[in-house]
Scaffold this motif. Structure first.
Motif, PDB file in Angstrom:
ATOM      1  N   UNK A  27     -25.784 -44.746  73.271  1.00 17.14           N
ATOM      2  CA  UNK A  27     -25.541 -44.153  71.853  1.00 17.14           C
ATOM      3  C   UNK A  27     -24.825 -45.128  70.953  1.00 17.14           C
ATOM      4  N   UNK A  28     -24.139 -46.207  71.297  1.00 16.61           N
ATOM      5  CA  UNK A  28     -23.296 -47.237  70.432  1.00 16.61           C
ATOM      6  C   UNK A  28     -24.224 -47.854  69.682  1.00 16.61           C
ATOM      7  N   UNK A  81     -15.087 -48.773  60.785  1.00 19.27           N
ATOM      8  CA  UNK A  81     -15.142 -47.512  61.597  1.00 19.27           C
ATOM      9  C   UNK A  81     -16.050 -47.696  62.873  1.00 19.27           C
ATOM     10  N   UNK A  82     -16.589 -48.743  63.022  1.00 26.78           N
ATOM     11  CA  UNK A  82     -18.055 -48.990  64.029  1.00 26.78           C
ATOM     12  C   UNK A  82     -17.264 -50.135  65.121  1.00 26.78           C
ATOM     13  N   UNK A  83     -16.563 -50.917  64.858  1.00 24.92           N
ATOM     14  CA  UNK A  83     -16.240 -51.817  65.722  1.00 24.92           C
ATOM     15  C   UNK A  83     -14.835 -52.008  66.259  1.00 24.92           C
ATOM     16  N   UNK A  84     -14.859 -51.772  67.530  1.00 24.89           N
ATOM     17  CA  UNK A  84     -13.546 -51.989  68.323  1.00 24.89           C
ATOM     18  C   UNK A  84     -13.041 -53.123  68.159  1.00 24.89           C
ATOM     19  N   UNK A  85     -13.640 -54.332  68.064  1.00 31.40           N
ATOM     20  CA  UNK A  85     -13.025 -55.652  67.805  1.00 31.40           C
ATOM     21  C   UNK A  85     -12.045 -55.669  66.524  1.00 31.40           C
ATOM     22  N   UNK A  86     -13.047 -55.384  65.509  1.00 32.60           N
ATOM     23  CA  UNK A  86     -12.441 -55.146  64.200  1.00 32.60           C
ATOM     24  C   UNK A  86     -11.135 -54.437  64.124  1.00 32.60           C
ATOM     25  N   UNK A  87     -11.280 -53.073  64.819  1.00 29.05           N
ATOM     26  CA  UNK A  87      -9.982 -52.327  64.772  1.00 29.05           C
ATOM     27  C   UNK A  87      -8.724 -52.916  65.656  1.00 29.05           C
ATOM     28  N   UNK A  88      -9.201 -53.582  66.705  1.00 27.65           N
ATOM     29  CA  UNK A  88      -8.186 -54.511  67.331  1.00 27.65           C
ATOM     30  C   UNK A  88      -7.358 -55.410  66.606  1.00 27.65           C
ATOM     31  N   UNK A  89      -8.235 -56.471  65.913  1.00 27.66           N
ATOM     32  CA  UNK A  89      -7.773 -57.302  65.102  1.00 27.66           C
ATOM     33  C   UNK A  89      -6.724 -56.717  64.026  1.00 27.66           C
ATOM     34  N   UNK A 103      -9.035 -49.258  71.426  1.00 21.82           N
ATOM     35  CA  UNK A 103      -9.676 -49.236  70.427  1.00 21.82           C
ATOM     36  C   UNK A 103     -11.359 -48.757  70.512  1.00 21.82           C
ATOM     37  N   UNK A 104     -11.780 -49.226  71.580  1.00 22.49           N
ATOM     38  CA  UNK A 104     -13.010 -49.055  72.176  1.00 22.49           C
ATOM     39  C   UNK A 104     -13.199 -47.480  72.123  1.00 22.49           C
ATOM     40  N   UNK A 105     -12.181 -46.716  72.861  1.00 23.03           N
ATOM     41  CA  UNK A 105     -12.241 -45.368  72.920  1.00 23.03           C
ATOM     42  C   UNK A 105     -12.275 -44.571  71.666  1.00 23.03           C
ATOM     43  N   UNK A 106     -11.537 -44.998  70.971  1.00 24.27           N
ATOM     44  CA  UNK A 106     -11.297 -44.515  69.528  1.00 24.27           C
ATOM     45  C   UNK A 106     -12.925 -44.530  68.638  1.00 24.27           C
ATOM     46  N   UNK A 107     -13.315 -45.564  68.628  1.00 21.70           N
ATOM     47  CA  UNK A 107     -14.638 -45.954  68.135  1.00 21.70           C
ATOM     48  C   UNK A 107     -15.606 -45.028  68.747  1.00 21.70           C
ATOM     49  N   UNK A 108     -15.788 -45.002  70.233  1.00 20.96           N
ATOM     50  CA  UNK A 108     -16.901 -44.222  70.669  1.00 20.96           C
ATOM     51  C   UNK A 108     -16.509 -42.664  70.434  1.00 20.96           C
ATOM     52  N   UNK A 109     -15.245 -42.197  70.344  1.00 20.11           N
ATOM     53  CA  UNK A 109     -14.930 -40.876  70.315  1.00 20.11           C
ATOM     54  C   UNK A 109     -15.470 -40.653  68.821  1.00 20.11           C
ATOM     55  N   UNK A 110     -15.197 -41.349  67.670  1.00 14.16           N
ATOM     56  CA  UNK A 110     -15.676 -41.162  66.651  1.00 14.16           C
ATOM     57  C   UNK A 110     -17.335 -41.079  66.173  1.00 14.16           C
ATOM     58  N   UNK A 111     -17.870 -41.938  67.038  1.00 14.77           N
ATOM     59  CA  UNK A 111     -19.292 -42.044  66.991  1.00 14.77           C
ATOM     60  C   UNK A 111     -20.042 -40.792  67.632  1.00 14.77           C
ATOM     61  N   UNK A 112     -19.236 -40.178  68.881  1.00 18.07           N
ATOM     62  CA  UNK A 112     -19.853 -39.212  69.722  1.00 18.07           C
ATOM     63  C   UNK A 112     -19.412 -37.856  68.986  1.00 18.07           C
ATOM     64  N   UNK A 113     -18.434 -37.798  68.264  1.00 16.13           N
ATOM     65  CA  UNK A 113     -17.908 -36.562  67.676  1.00 16.13           C
ATOM     66  C   UNK A 113     -17.669 -35.428  68.711  1.00 16.13           C
ATOM     67  N   UNK A 155     -19.406 -34.442  71.097  1.00 16.77           N
ATOM     68  CA  UNK A 155     -19.737 -34.683  72.557  1.00 16.77           C
ATOM     69  C   UNK A 155     -18.807 -35.674  73.096  1.00 16.77           C
ATOM     70  N   UNK A 156     -17.959 -35.915  72.639  1.00 17.78           N
ATOM     71  CA  UNK A 156     -17.008 -36.840  73.479  1.00 17.78           C
ATOM     72  C   UNK A 156     -15.802 -35.868  73.891  1.00 17.78           C
ATOM     73  N   UNK A 157     -16.087 -35.094  74.891  1.00 20.10           N
ATOM     74  CA  UNK A 157     -15.404 -33.816  75.478  1.00 20.10           C
ATOM     75  C   UNK A 157     -14.262 -34.640  76.351  1.00 20.10           C
ATOM     76  N   UNK A 158     -13.422 -33.667  76.904  1.00 14.93           N
ATOM     77  CA  UNK A 158     -12.397 -34.287  77.697  1.00 14.93           C
ATOM     78  C   UNK A 158     -13.185 -34.926  79.244  1.00 14.93           C
ATOM     79  N   UNK A 159     -14.039 -34.275  79.469  1.00 11.97           N
ATOM     80  CA  UNK A 159     -14.696 -34.815  80.764  1.00 11.97           C
ATOM     81  C   UNK A 159     -15.445 -36.058  80.680  1.00 11.97           C
ATOM     82  N   UNK A 160     -16.067 -36.237  79.429  1.00 12.55           N
ATOM     83  CA  UNK A 160     -16.685 -37.616  78.894  1.00 12.55           C
ATOM     84  C   UNK A 160     -15.365 -38.644  78.781  1.00 12.55           C
ATOM     85  N   UNK A 161     -14.615 -38.154  78.100  1.00 15.94           N
ATOM     86  CA  UNK A 161     -13.201 -39.174  77.841  1.00 15.94           C
ATOM     87  C   UNK A 161     -12.920 -39.701  79.324  1.00 15.94           C
ATOM     88  N   UNK A 162     -12.640 -38.813  80.049  1.00 19.57           N
ATOM     89  CA  UNK A 162     -12.103 -39.097  81.403  1.00 19.57           C
ATOM     90  C   UNK A 162     -13.034 -40.337  82.032  1.00 19.57           C
TER      91      UNK A 162
END
Length: 149
Positions: free
Chosen positions: A18-19, A27-35, A112-122, A124-131
């Protein structure tokens, strides 16, 4: 070796299916966010030109290209979940011996990747998915840090 449950395997594969790899917006790039969020990580990318502010980083084509490379590297980990450490041996050696990247930066990028993925999945990014995703990231970070010790 890491023991993956069927749920974890399916979840990780589903997340990466889904990425949006082509999205270059902040808002879509973990690398941008990290920098941007951790500006000291920019020191490894002096050859990328202007990284003086968020607008410059966001519009920098070298940053966008490297962000895509990072995501493609993670895709390799997804395809080799039973042997991520071996998959990243050369990459770990490169980052530790040649590039001399601070290994703590791998965790920052993972956050940063976890934040971006959470934003993209909305929702659907449940605690179980997050874990499951955090477990995957922990294995990736451990594999990248492997050559440092």
């Amino acid at each position: 070796m890491v023991a993956w449950t069927d749920f974890e395997r399916a979840t990780i594969k589903d997340i990466f299916s889904k990425i949006d790899y082509e999205c270059n917006l902040f808002k879509c790039s973990c690398f941008l966010r990290c920098l941007i969020v951790y500006p000291w990580t920019q020191r490894y990318f002096a050859g990328f030109g202007n990284l003086y502010n968020a607008a410059a980083i966001t519009s920098n084509p070298k940053v966008a290209a490297h962000g895509k490379v990072v995501m493609q590297g993670l895709e390799k980990a997804v395809k080799n979940m039973d042997n991520i450490k071996a998959t990243f041996t050369e990459l770990s050696t490169l980052h530790s011996e040649k590039l001399q990247v601070d290994p703590d930066n791998f965790m920052l990028l993972g956050d940063c990747l976890a934040i971006v993925v959470a934003a993209q999945l909305g929702k659907d990014f449940t605690p179980e998915v997050h874990a499951a995703f955090q477990k995957f990231l922990a294995v990736v970070v451990s594999s990248l840090r492997r050559q440092y010790y």
